[in-house]
Motif scaffolding. Structure first.
Motif, PDB file in Angstrom:
ATOM      1  N   UNK A 171      33.558  42.338  39.855  1.00  0.00           N
ATOM      2  CA  UNK A 171      33.361  41.282  40.870  1.00  0.00           C
ATOM      3  C   UNK A 171      34.396  40.161  40.733  1.00  0.00           C
ATOM      4  N   UNK A 172      34.997  39.786  41.857  1.00  0.00           N
ATOM      5  CA  UNK A 172      35.964  38.701  41.859  1.00  0.00           C
ATOM      6  C   UNK A 172      37.381  39.111  41.511  1.00  0.00           C
ATOM      7  N   UNK A 173      37.592  40.361  41.172  1.00  0.00           N
ATOM      8  CA  UNK A 173      38.928  40.817  40.751  1.00  0.00           C
ATOM      9  C   UNK A 173      39.988  40.521  41.803  1.00  0.00           C
ATOM     10  N   UNK A 174      39.714  40.894  43.027  1.00  0.00           N
ATOM     11  CA  UNK A 174      40.697  40.705  44.096  1.00  0.00           C
ATOM     12  C   UNK A 174      41.058  39.233  44.277  1.00  0.00           C
ATOM     13  N   UNK A 175      40.079  38.346  44.208  1.00  0.00           N
ATOM     14  CA  UNK A 175      40.333  36.913  44.363  1.00  0.00           C
ATOM     15  C   UNK A 175      41.244  36.387  43.251  1.00  0.00           C
ATOM     16  N   UNK A 192      43.828  38.519  31.908  1.00  0.00           N
ATOM     17  CA  UNK A 192      42.452  39.016  31.965  1.00  0.00           C
ATOM     18  C   UNK A 192      41.871  39.318  30.589  1.00  0.00           C
ATOM     19  N   UNK A 193      42.678  39.817  29.667  1.00  0.00           N
ATOM     20  CA  UNK A 193      42.131  40.285  28.383  1.00  0.00           C
ATOM     21  C   UNK A 193      42.193  39.240  27.275  1.00  0.00           C
ATOM     22  N   UNK A 194      42.834  38.097  27.532  1.00  0.00           N
ATOM     23  CA  UNK A 194      43.015  37.083  26.481  1.00  0.00           C
ATOM     24  C   UNK A 194      41.952  35.994  26.570  1.00  0.00           C
ATOM     25  N   UNK A 195      41.527  35.509  25.399  1.00  0.00           N
ATOM     26  CA  UNK A 195      40.600  34.384  25.370  1.00  0.00           C
ATOM     27  C   UNK A 195      41.294  33.148  25.919  1.00  0.00           C
ATOM     28  N   UNK A 196      40.547  32.350  26.659  1.00  0.00           N
ATOM     29  CA  UNK A 196      41.131  31.217  27.369  1.00  0.00           C
ATOM     30  C   UNK A 196      40.373  29.936  27.017  1.00  0.00           C
ATOM     31  N   UNK A 197      41.113  28.930  26.588  1.00  0.00           N
ATOM     32  CA  UNK A 197      40.471  27.663  26.219  1.00  0.00           C
ATOM     33  C   UNK A 197      39.701  27.071  27.398  1.00  0.00           C
ATOM     34  N   UNK A 198      40.239  27.228  28.606  1.00  0.00           N
ATOM     35  CA  UNK A 198      39.580  26.683  29.787  1.00  0.00           C
ATOM     36  C   UNK A 198      38.278  27.404  30.109  1.00  0.00           C
ATOM     37  N   UNK A 199      38.089  28.553  29.478  1.00  0.00           N
ATOM     38  CA  UNK A 199      36.867  29.341  29.682  1.00  0.00           C
ATOM     39  C   UNK A 199      36.015  29.352  28.414  1.00  0.00           C
ATOM     40  N   UNK A 200      36.190  28.306  27.591  1.00  0.00           N
ATOM     41  CA  UNK A 200      35.438  28.164  26.344  1.00  0.00           C
ATOM     42  C   UNK A 200      35.661  29.365  25.432  1.00  0.00           C
ATOM     43  N   UNK A 201      36.936  29.762  25.368  1.00  0.00           N
ATOM     44  CA  UNK A 201      37.375  30.869  24.506  1.00  0.00           C
ATOM     45  C   UNK A 201      36.756  32.212  24.867  1.00  0.00           C
ATOM     46  N   UNK A 202      36.331  32.333  26.099  1.00  0.00           N
ATOM     47  CA  UNK A 202      35.955  33.648  26.618  1.00  0.00           C
ATOM     48  C   UNK A 202      37.148  34.234  27.364  1.00  0.00           C
ATOM     49  N   UNK A 203      37.129  35.538  27.586  1.00  0.00           N
ATOM     50  CA  UNK A 203      38.169  36.145  28.406  1.00  0.00           C
ATOM     51  C   UNK A 203      37.751  36.085  29.871  1.00  0.00           C
ATOM     52  N   UNK A 204      38.707  36.089  30.789  1.00  0.00           N
ATOM     53  CA  UNK A 204      38.350  36.147  32.210  1.00  0.00           C
ATOM     54  C   UNK A 204      37.456  37.344  32.544  1.00  0.00           C
ATOM     55  N   UNK A 205      37.658  38.452  31.865  1.00  0.00           N
ATOM     56  CA  UNK A 205      36.813  39.620  32.110  1.00  0.00           C
ATOM     57  C   UNK A 205      35.361  39.288  31.810  1.00  0.00           C
ATOM     58  N   UNK A 206      35.122  38.673  30.648  1.00  0.00           N
ATOM     59  CA  UNK A 206      33.755  38.311  30.269  1.00  0.00           C
ATOM     60  C   UNK A 206      33.137  37.351  31.276  1.00  0.00           C
ATOM     61  N   UNK A 207      33.935  36.406  31.739  1.00  0.00           N
ATOM     62  CA  UNK A 207      33.418  35.419  32.703  1.00  0.00           C
ATOM     63  C   UNK A 207      33.092  36.049  34.046  1.00  0.00           C
ATOM     64  N   UNK A 208      33.951  36.946  34.505  1.00  0.00           N
ATOM     65  CA  UNK A 208      33.693  37.600  35.786  1.00  0.00           C
ATOM     66  C   UNK A 208      32.430  38.451  35.722  1.00  0.00           C
ATOM     67  N   UNK A 210      29.826  37.750  34.186  1.00  0.00           N
ATOM     68  CA  UNK A 210      28.648  36.876  34.216  1.00  0.00           C
ATOM     69  C   UNK A 210      28.669  35.935  35.410  1.00  0.00           C
ATOM     70  N   UNK A 211      29.519  36.235  36.402  1.00  0.00           N
ATOM     71  CA  UNK A 211      29.506  35.490  37.650  1.00  0.00           C
ATOM     72  C   UNK A 211      30.237  34.161  37.657  1.00  0.00           C
ATOM     73  N   UNK A 212      31.099  33.913  36.679  1.00  0.00           N
ATOM     74  CA  UNK A 212      31.807  32.630  36.597  1.00  0.00           C
ATOM     75  C   UNK A 212      33.159  32.711  37.306  1.00  0.00           C
ATOM     76  N   UNK A 213      33.153  33.122  38.559  1.00  0.00           N
ATOM     77  CA  UNK A 213      34.383  33.327  39.310  1.00  0.00           C
ATOM     78  C   UNK A 213      35.177  32.037  39.489  1.00  0.00           C
ATOM     79  N   UNK A 214      34.508  30.954  39.840  1.00  0.00           N
ATOM     80  CA  UNK A 214      35.224  29.697  40.094  1.00  0.00           C
ATOM     81  C   UNK A 214      35.989  29.224  38.862  1.00  0.00           C
TER      82      UNK A 214
END
Length: 229
Positions: A171-175, A192-208, A210-214
Motif C-alpha cells: 500500500x502506498x508504493x506508487x505514491x 525503502x529498505x533503510x532505517x530512517x530517522x524521520x520515521x523513528x528509525x523504522x524503514x519505509x517498508x515497515x511504515x507502509x 502499518x499505514x503511515x503513508x504520509x
C-alpha cells in the motif's frame, strides 16, 4: 613383465625402469574437463575473455582462510566473485590496475546486498504470476513508475520482493515512487529498505505496512538532501 625402456643421450643408451618411461598422464577431473570444453566451444573473442577471467580467478589462491570462507558463503556464483575480489589480499592489486576498481566492486557488492538481504527479487514472469496479470502489463507498470525494478543488463529487470504482499502491491508504493522519481532505481531501493530517522528509525517498508503513508511521503520528499536520510 614390463620391458625396460631406453633413453638415448648423445652416443650412449641408458636403460631405465618402466615406471620412468610409461607413466600414465594424470586423470583430468570431470568438472575441469567440462570447463575446458565449454571454453573451447565459444567464439575466439569470448574464449579469450574466459581464459583471462580464469587466470584472474587463480589469484584467489592468495586469499586468507577467512576471506575464502566469506566468499564461498555467498548465495550465487557471481556474488562469490564479488566477495573474493573485495578481499583485502586483492585490493592493492586491483587499485594498481585501476584506482577506481575497489570502489566499483564494493559498490556492486553493496547493491547486491540491497536486494539479497531484503528477500531477493522476482522476474517479470514471477511478478505477473503474483499479481495475476500479463508480463507485458508488469513491464508497463514498471515504465509508468508503479513498480520498482533494477536492471540486470541483458537479463532484463528484477523486482524487489518486499514491494508485494498478500493483497498485491505494498500500500502506498506508487505514491512514494512518484515522489522518488528524481532518484535512480538503486537510490529508491536504498530508501525503502533503510532505517530512517524521520520515521523513528523504522524503514519505509515497515511504515507502509502499518499505514503511515504520509510520514513516508514526507521522508521521501527530502531524501538525498544534506543531513536527510
Amino acid at each position: 613383465m614390463a620391458q625396460r625402456g631406453r633413453v638415448h643421450f648423445q652416443s650412449k643408451t641408458i636403460e631405465v625402469e618402466p615406471s620412468l618411461t610409461t607413466q600414465a598422464p594424470p586423470e583430468i577431473p570431470e568438472w575441469l574437463e567440462e570447463v575446458r570444453l565449454a571454453v573451447e566451444r565459444e567464439a575466439p573473442i569470448l574464449r579469450t575473455l574466459l581464459v583471462r577471467g580464469i587466470n584472474a580467478v587463480l589469484r584467489f589462491t592468495a586469499l586468507s582462510e577467512s576471506a575464502i570462507a566469506n566468499a564461498t558463503a555467498a548465495p550465487t556464483d557471481l556474488a562469490v566473485l564479488l566477495r573474493a575480489l573485495s578481499s583485502t589480499e586483492l585490493l592493492d592489486d586491483l587499485k594498481a590496475a585501476d584506482p577506481l576498481a575497489p570502489a566499483f566492486i564494493r559498490g556492486i557488492e553493496a547493491s547486491r546486498r540491497l536486494i539479497d538481504d531484503h528477500g531477493g527479487a522476482l522476474t517479470a514472469v514471477q511478478v505477473a504470476g503474483t499479481l495475476g496479470i500479463s508480463r507485458q502489463m508488469v513491464e508497463k507498470r514498471r515504465r509508468a513508475g508503479k513498480l520498482l525494478a533494477v536492471s540486470t543488463g541483458r537479463h532484463g529487470y528484477r523486482y524487489p520482493v518486499w514491494q508485494f504482499d498478500e493483497s498485491g502491491v505494498l500500500p502506498g508504493l506508487e505514491d512514494v515512487l512518484n515522489v522518488l522519481t528524481p532518484h535512480d532505481e538503486w537510490m529508491q531501493v536504498a530508501f525503502f529498505v533503510s532505517k530512517n530517522e524521520r520515521l523513528k528509525d523504522q524503514t519505509p517498508i515497515e511504515c507502509l505496512k502499518t499505514g503511515k503513508l504520509d510520514a513516508v511521503l514526507s521522508a521521501a520528499a527530502v531524501y538525498g538532501e544534506h543531513g536527510a536520510e
